[in-house]
Design a protein around this motif. Structure first.
Motif: not given
Length: 101
Positions: A59-83
């Motif tokens: 839905e959103f190509d965040l690798n491009s510059q198109k959305f830089v400077g745009k406001q978002f509501t971000i829903t995220f999860i945080v998980e523990s992993e081993l490096d």
């Protein structure tokens, strides 16, 4: 048969975040910097997200510059992993993005 496969795919896709605690924040997209999706909040703090779900990436190509400077509501999860050194690290994944109207 095709509709059964679609329903099954949607059900399995929705289970990827089922049962995981999600968090939400509002932020301005700063860009894809050093392998992370970076957002800043109104207080000037930044949040870096390591991953993004396929649904959000489609839905959103965040690798491009198109959305830089745009406001978002971000829903995220945080998980523990081993490096690679077997050290526990926190990995954050964006599971939903909304652009306020």
């Amino acid at each position: 048969m095709k509709s059964i496969l679609i329903v099954l795919f949607v059900a399995i896709s929705s289970l990827t975040t089922f049962g995981k605690d999600t968090s939400t924040m509002n932020g301005t997209y700063e860009g894809y910097i050093n392998g992370a999706y970076v957002f800043s909040d109104n207080e000037g703090s930044t949040a870096e997200f390591n991953n993004i779900t396929d649904d959000v990436a489609n839905e959103f190509d965040l690798n491009s510059q198109k959305f830089v400077g745009k406001q978002f509501t971000i829903t995220f999860i945080v998980e523990s992993e081993l490096d690679e050194d077997d050290e526990e690290i926190q990995v954050s994944t964006i599971v939903e993005l909304l652009m306020p109207m």
